[in-house]
Design a protein around this motif. Structure first.
Motif, mmCIF file in Angstrom:
data_model
loop_
_atom_site.group_PDB
_atom_site.id
_atom_site.type_symbol
_atom_site.label_atom_id
_atom_site.label_comp_id
_atom_site.label_asym_id
_atom_site.label_seq_id
_atom_site.Cartn_x
_atom_site.Cartn_y
_atom_site.Cartn_z
ATOM 1 N N LEU A 165 0.876 -1.321 0.003
ATOM 2 C CA LEU A 165 0.021 0.198 0.048
ATOM 3 C C LEU A 165 0.884 1.345 -0.150
ATOM 4 O O LEU A 165 1.841 1.410 0.712
ATOM 5 N N LEU A 166 0.891 1.963 -0.914
ATOM 6 C CA LEU A 166 1.532 3.364 -0.927
ATOM 7 C C LEU A 166 0.663 4.567 -0.525
ATOM 8 O O LEU A 166 1.135 5.262 0.195
ATOM 9 N N THR A 167 -0.569 4.772 -1.083
ATOM 10 C CA THR A 167 -1.116 6.119 -0.953
ATOM 11 C C THR A 167 -2.706 5.704 -0.950
ATOM 12 O O THR A 167 -3.139 5.407 -2.047
ATOM 13 N N ARG A 168 -3.435 6.185 0.143
ATOM 14 C CA ARG A 168 -4.814 6.048 0.144
ATOM 15 C C ARG A 168 -5.562 7.244 -0.792
ATOM 16 O O ARG A 168 -5.152 8.473 -0.717
ATOM 17 N N LYS A 169 -6.266 6.923 -1.659
ATOM 18 C CA LYS A 169 -6.893 7.924 -2.607
ATOM 19 C C LYS A 169 -7.927 8.608 -1.786
ATOM 20 O O LYS A 169 -9.004 7.860 -1.411
ATOM 21 N N ALA A 170 -7.895 9.845 -1.507
ATOM 22 C CA ALA A 170 -8.915 10.694 -0.696
ATOM 23 C C ALA A 170 -10.243 10.695 -1.489
ATOM 24 O O ALA A 170 -11.325 10.932 -0.477
ATOM 25 N N ASP A 171 -10.358 10.636 -2.665
ATOM 26 C CA ASP A 171 -11.380 11.068 -3.445
ATOM 27 C C ASP A 171 -12.117 9.568 -3.846
ATOM 28 O O ASP A 171 -13.631 9.877 -4.042
ATOM 29 N N LEU A 172 -11.524 8.629 -3.492
ATOM 30 C CA LEU A 172 -12.379 7.190 -3.575
ATOM 31 C C LEU A 172 -12.215 6.249 -2.524
ATOM 32 O O LEU A 172 -11.156 6.170 -1.764
ATOM 33 N N LYS A 173 -13.609 5.744 -2.002
ATOM 34 C CA LYS A 173 -13.473 5.026 -0.692
ATOM 35 C C LYS A 173 -12.868 3.835 -0.811
ATOM 36 O O LYS A 173 -12.947 3.036 -1.783
ATOM 37 N N ASP A 174 -12.093 3.377 0.119
ATOM 38 C CA ASP A 174 -11.316 2.117 0.047
ATOM 39 C C ASP A 174 -10.616 1.825 -1.029
ATOM 40 O O ASP A 174 -10.284 0.652 -1.514
ATOM 41 N N THR A 175 -9.901 2.780 -1.676
ATOM 42 C CA THR A 175 -9.342 2.679 -2.899
ATOM 43 C C THR A 175 -7.564 3.167 -2.684
ATOM 44 O O THR A 175 -7.402 4.334 -1.931
ATOM 45 N N TRP A 176 -6.795 2.351 -2.986
ATOM 46 C CA TRP A 176 -5.470 2.939 -2.556
ATOM 47 C C TRP A 176 -4.601 2.620 -4.110
ATOM 48 O O TRP A 176 -4.634 1.862 -4.814
ATOM 49 N N GLU A 177 -3.561 3.723 -4.002
ATOM 50 C CA GLU A 177 -2.359 3.236 -5.198
ATOM 51 C C GLU A 177 -1.283 2.367 -4.363
ATOM 52 O O GLU A 177 -1.183 2.312 -3.152
ATOM 53 N N VAL A 178 -1.089 1.212 -5.157
ATOM 54 C CA VAL A 178 -0.277 0.372 -4.461
ATOM 55 C C VAL A 178 0.882 -0.025 -5.512
ATOM 56 O O VAL A 178 0.746 -0.064 -6.684
ATOM 57 N N LEU A 179 1.797 -0.856 -4.995
ATOM 58 C CA LEU A 179 2.930 -1.547 -5.752
ATOM 59 C C LEU A 179 2.500 -2.871 -5.642
ATOM 60 O O LEU A 179 2.423 -3.793 -4.888
ATOM 61 N N VAL A 180 2.598 -3.593 -7.003
ATOM 62 C CA VAL A 180 2.177 -4.990 -7.293
ATOM 63 C C VAL A 180 3.468 -5.697 -7.699
ATOM 64 O O VAL A 180 4.033 -5.384 -8.607
ATOM 65 N N LYS A 181 3.558 -6.904 -6.926
ATOM 66 C CA LYS A 181 4.719 -7.780 -7.408
ATOM 67 C C LYS A 181 4.179 -9.151 -7.660
ATOM 68 O O LYS A 181 3.500 -9.663 -6.862
ATOM 69 N N PRO A 182 4.122 -9.908 -8.771
ATOM 70 C CA PRO A 182 4.639 -9.412 -10.214
ATOM 71 C C PRO A 182 3.468 -8.635 -10.726
ATOM 72 O O PRO A 182 2.237 -9.013 -10.806
ATOM 73 N N GLY A 183 3.721 -7.588 -11.454
ATOM 74 C CA GLY A 183 2.847 -6.758 -11.920
ATOM 75 C C GLY A 183 2.149 -7.136 -12.897
ATOM 76 O O GLY A 183 0.936 -6.991 -13.261
ATOM 77 N N LYS A 184 2.816 -8.049 -13.679
ATOM 78 C CA LYS A 184 2.036 -8.627 -15.102
ATOM 79 C C LYS A 184 1.050 -9.442 -14.686
ATOM 80 O O LYS A 184 0.039 -9.847 -15.753
ATOM 81 N N LYS A 185 0.831 -9.828 -13.457
ATOM 82 C CA LYS A 185 -0.315 -10.545 -13.094
ATOM 83 C C LYS A 185 -1.668 -10.076 -12.626
ATOM 84 O O LYS A 185 -2.498 -10.439 -12.109
ATOM 85 N N ALA A 186 -1.306 -8.716 -12.737
ATOM 86 C CA ALA A 186 -2.164 -7.574 -11.985
ATOM 87 C C ALA A 186 -2.859 -6.873 -13.175
ATOM 88 O O ALA A 186 -2.638 -5.460 -12.988
ATOM 89 N N LYS A 187 -3.579 -7.393 -14.174
ATOM 90 C CA LYS A 187 -4.329 -6.725 -14.999
ATOM 91 C C LYS A 187 -5.523 -5.929 -14.336
ATOM 92 O O LYS A 187 -6.054 -6.485 -13.490
ATOM 93 N N ILE A 188 -5.924 -4.867 -15.209
ATOM 94 C CA ILE A 188 -7.493 -4.432 -14.769
ATOM 95 C C ILE A 188 -8.422 -5.602 -14.709
ATOM 96 O O ILE A 188 -8.504 -6.513 -15.524
ATOM 97 N N GLY A 189 -9.097 -5.487 -13.636
ATOM 98 C CA GLY A 189 -9.964 -6.613 -13.250
ATOM 99 C C GLY A 189 -9.744 -7.892 -12.285
ATOM 100 O O GLY A 189 -10.332 -8.679 -11.886
ATOM 101 N N THR A 190 -8.340 -7.951 -12.394
ATOM 102 C CA THR A 190 -7.678 -8.891 -11.428
ATOM 103 C C THR A 190 -8.256 -8.765 -9.830
ATOM 104 O O THR A 190 -8.219 -7.640 -9.649
ATOM 105 N N ARG A 191 -8.551 -9.657 -9.358
ATOM 106 C CA ARG A 191 -9.186 -9.931 -7.884
ATOM 107 C C ARG A 191 -8.064 -10.669 -7.192
ATOM 108 O O ARG A 191 -7.748 -11.628 -7.598
#
Length: 343
Positions: free
Chosen positions: A83-109
């Motif tokens: 977890l890097l930064t909590r998004k103030a304008d979006l509830k329960d939403t964070w900017e994060v660093l993901v490893k490995p990034g290639k496994k984390a496409k949009i829609g990945t849960r």
């Protein structure tokens, strides 16, 4: 200004892997920024170098257990999220660093702790950075406390037995992805002695992001881009700092994070106003300090923005000579290492 200008040779064995049992018993190198003269002390001796009327500025941010290990829905593949930064304008939403990034496409849960916490990738920022929205029952902070690990820097390979040892004793406002490590040397008892000597203690907050530790890749350091970090200075802190300055006391920053906070907001005459915002300030040699006079700091990575900041205050040659001395004298380096006071 070349990156290699800030290189020094550090043997691996000098990188501290564990915190000392007594925070204030680490070593303290005292460096005179005007003469380059060096003294060797113990951290609790810092009291002797502070004068009545000085103001010690500490960063009271609190590290969150921001490292989560989860499983990708559908495949069970392991994914690490920081977890890097909590998004103030979006509830329960964070900017994060993901490893490995290639496994984390949009829609990945991604599932953490079974189904206690589920994150869905809703946007891609850059390389390994993602925007994730979390689903859970209960209180997010409590779930994080249960499932999360302290995000120790990659050069620390030992497991941290006590989470609190990667927090300062005055940590208060949650939001950092890394500790303001210069503050790790203070104990409640030492802070009490400092106050009794007539030194004011001002609290500011800067939530440390991983951008602080991002390696500088550009050969010309001026091309390096700093990530934004959130800071807050309240009326009480501004007043203490301004009073000390007005009465010829020194402003002594504990750590590069306190330094960057003050230098981001100081006016030309060094005065500070209560405010909050985001800073991307990059301090390197040639910078004229407006707010701080002295600095308590740890020993930093070669070619890092932190070595550049320290060099801006004390002079590159003085700093590199001090680091060479620290290597020779077997000081402990980095987050759990020893300290330096630049007076």
């Amino acid at each position: 200004m070349n990156l290699h200008d800030f290189y020094y040779d550090l043997p691996q064995e000098l990188i501290a892997q564990d915190p000392l049992s007594d925070r204030s018993s680490s070593r303290l190198m005292v460096l005179d920024k005007n003469t380059g003269e060096i003294e060797h002390k113990i951290f609790r001796d810092i009291v002797d170098y502070l004068n009545p009327g000085d103001c010690l500025v500490i960063n009271d941010t609190k590290v969150i257990p921001a490292r989560l290990i989860g499983e990708k829905e559908g495949t069970g593949a392991a994914i690490e999220v920081l977890l890097l930064t909590r998004k103030a304008d979006l509830k329960d939403t964070w900017e994060v660093l993901v490893k490995p990034g290639k496994k984390a496409k949009i829609g990945t849960r991604i599932h953490f702790g079974g189904d206690k916490l589920i994150g869905e990738v809703i946007d891609i920022v850059e390389e390994g950075n993602r925007i994730i929205r979390f689903e859970y029952d209960g209180i997010f902070e409590e779930i994080l406390d249960e499932l999360g690990q302290m995000p120790l820097p990659p050069y620390i390979t030992h497991k941290l037995e006590d989470k609190n040892r990667y927090q300062t004793v005055y940590a208060k406002h949650e939001g950092s992805a890394a500790a303001p490590t210069a503050g790790l040397h203070f104990t409640e008892e030492l802070l009490k002695k400092i106050k009794e000597k007539g030194v004011d203690i001002a609290r500011v907050t800067l939530h440390v992001g991983l951008g602080t530790f991002r390696p500088v890749k550009e050969e010309n350091v001026l091309d390096h881009h700093m990530h934004s970090e959130f800071y807050r200075i309240d009326e009480e802190a501004a007043e203490k700092i301004n009073n000390a300055r007005k009465n010829n006391g020194r402003i002594i920053a504990v750590g590069t994070t306190s330094t960057r906070t003050l230098e981001s907001v100081a006016k030309e005459d060094g005065t500070i106003e209560a405010c909050s915002g985001w800073t991307q300030i990059f301090i390197y040699p040639g910078y004229k300090f407006k707010a701080i006079d002295c600095l308590i700091t740890n020993f930093h990575l070669p070619e890092s923005t932190l070595v550049m900041l320290v060099s801006a205050l004390a002079g590159r040659e003085n700093v590199l000579n001090a680091y060479e001395t620290a290597v020779k004298e077997k000081y402990r380096f980095f987050s759990f290492g020893d300290a330096m006071f630049i007076k």
